[in-house]
Scaffold this active site. Structure first.
Site, mmCIF file in Angstrom:
data_model
loop_
_atom_site.group_PDB
_atom_site.id
_atom_site.type_symbol
_atom_site.label_atom_id
_atom_site.label_comp_id
_atom_site.label_asym_id
_atom_site.label_seq_id
_atom_site.Cartn_x
_atom_site.Cartn_y
_atom_site.Cartn_z
ATOM 1 N N GLU A 56 1.616 7.585 13.790
ATOM 2 C CA GLU A 56 0.846 8.731 14.269
ATOM 3 C C GLU A 56 -0.591 8.627 13.765
ATOM 4 O OE1 GLU A 56 1.194 13.617 14.352
ATOM 5 O OE2 GLU A 56 2.157 12.514 12.726
ATOM 6 N N LYS B 163 1.911 15.785 21.790
ATOM 7 C CA LYS B 163 2.760 16.436 20.792
ATOM 8 C C LYS B 163 3.045 17.874 21.189
ATOM 9 C CE LYS B 163 2.957 16.748 15.705
ATOM 10 N NZ LYS B 163 2.181 16.413 14.480
ATOM 11 N N CYS C 153 6.272 13.074 15.481
ATOM 12 C CA CYS C 153 6.353 13.697 14.162
ATOM 13 C C CYS C 153 7.076 15.051 14.138
ATOM 14 C CB CYS C 153 4.949 13.820 13.584
ATOM 15 S SG CYS C 153 4.930 14.054 11.778
#
Length: 353
Positions: free
Chosen positions: A109, A188, A229
């Site tokens: 990331e 995300k 994540c």
């Protein structure tokens, strides 16, 4: 041993040219939202000791996780990006050199940007999606990824980069085929907003806008889900990707020294068990510099049985794992949870409630 029986490491000779001809025929990205509906009714191994494995076919393929150093915040934007991209190139080329039969490489990331809310906007660039033109001046990191995938003839997960679009900033990951074609783009979905008193406070939403789509793409081994994540904390998202047929879930991530030891491996193992998929999670290594984001590292791969195939420590480096789709089918047949769900009581569906 039991592990050697469960995860055989026999080498297979494979024609690379044939593999990539087949690979080019799989390029269907799919995205949408999801909702959940309820109806109430009455063995860890250190990086230094790892030996690499080799396999590449529709049933087996090898992945490399590049735990690159965190990007320094001491450099100005163009210089920091230049250093980060050079580092990523070095890691990917080293991975391919050591594993000539390598199928896929994953980057962490924000691999080209310091991980901090004040850096996301100045580092933001245009990030084209599947079928869109890549302009190197506007999209230097994307152009770099396209070239890197093509030069090394690998599937490439471009960690994530800061994307600027119409006044908004997103945390965005790309998946690319070995010919450099972009096949998937994920923004995300769940932003990292936490406050652990006395330890860490972080609020991505101060700068970033959340994405609103579920992302999967097709490869020779089957369907792969892509998220980033903090997305891993939401089992419903992983279950939606499984419903699409995902056999592999990939999470570029950057947990920290507080949440990492407590939750990183547990969450990745949980999603692997929930979905009976291989879960691949790639993190940056911490910089070790006081005041910088304390990345946890510990990139790892978990199999559908919940076994850790490989796990790094917090040092920069590369690790490898072979994903065996036959093993996945064995697990799903042995514990057939996908056929045992009480859909009369609850369902997980994509789209608005």
């Amino acid at each position: 041993s039991l592990l050697s029986w469960v995860f055989p490491m026999r080498r297979r000779s494979v024609c690379l040219q044939s593999f990539f001809v087949v690979a080019q025929s799989f390029s269907r990205p799919v995205s949408s939202r999801f909702s959940v509906h309820f109806r109430l009714a009455s063995p860890k191994r250190s990086f230094s000791s790892l030996r690499s494995v080799t396999a590449m076919s529709a049933d087996k393929f090898t992945v490399a996780l590049c735990q690159t150093p965190s990007v320094s915040s001491a450099l100005e934007v163009s210089e920091a990006r230049k250093v980060a991209l050079a580092s990523a190139k070095e890691f990917v080329e080293e991975a391919k050199k050591k594993e000539p039969g390598l199928s896929m490489v994953i980057l962490p990331e924000m691999f080209n940007c310091p991980y901090g809310t004040k850096f996301f906007e100045p580092f933001a660039e245009t990030v084209p999606g599947p079928g869109e033109v890549v302009n190197e001046a506007e999209s230097p990191s994307t152009a770099f990824l396209v070239k890197l995938a093509k030069e090394n003839s690998i599937w490439l997960i471009g960690g994530s980069i800061s994307e600027g679009k119409e006044g908004k900033v997103y945390n965005t990951s790309l998946a690319l085929k070995p010919d450099g074609t972009i096949v998937a783009k994920h923004r995300k979905v769940h932003l990292f907003d936490i406050n652990v008193p006395g330890k860490i406070t972080f609020k991505e939403s101060d700068t970033l806008t959340a994405g609103s789509e579920i992302t999967t793409f097709e490869g020779p081994w089957g369907t792969t889900g892509l998220a980033i994540c903090y997305d891993v904390r939401f089992a419903e998202l992983a279950l939606c990707m499984r419903e699409r047929g995902a056999k592999v879930l990939i999470y570029p991530g950057a947990f920290n020294s507080t949440t990492g030891p407590a939750h990183w491996k547990k969450l990745m193992t949980g999603r692997a068990l929930d979905t009976q998929t291989f879960v691949v999670a790639c993190s940056p290594a911490p910089s070790g510099i006081e005041g910088e984001y304390p990345a946890y590292g510990h990139s790892l791969v978990v199999d559908p049985w919940g076994e850790t195939l490989v796990e790094m420590d917090d040092k920069k480096g590369i690790c490898y794992a072979t994903l065996d789709m036959k093993r996945l089918e064995e697990v799903r047949a042995s514990v057939p949870i996908s056929h045992q769900k009480r859909t009369d009581m609850f369902t997980v569906k994509e789209g608005a409630a």
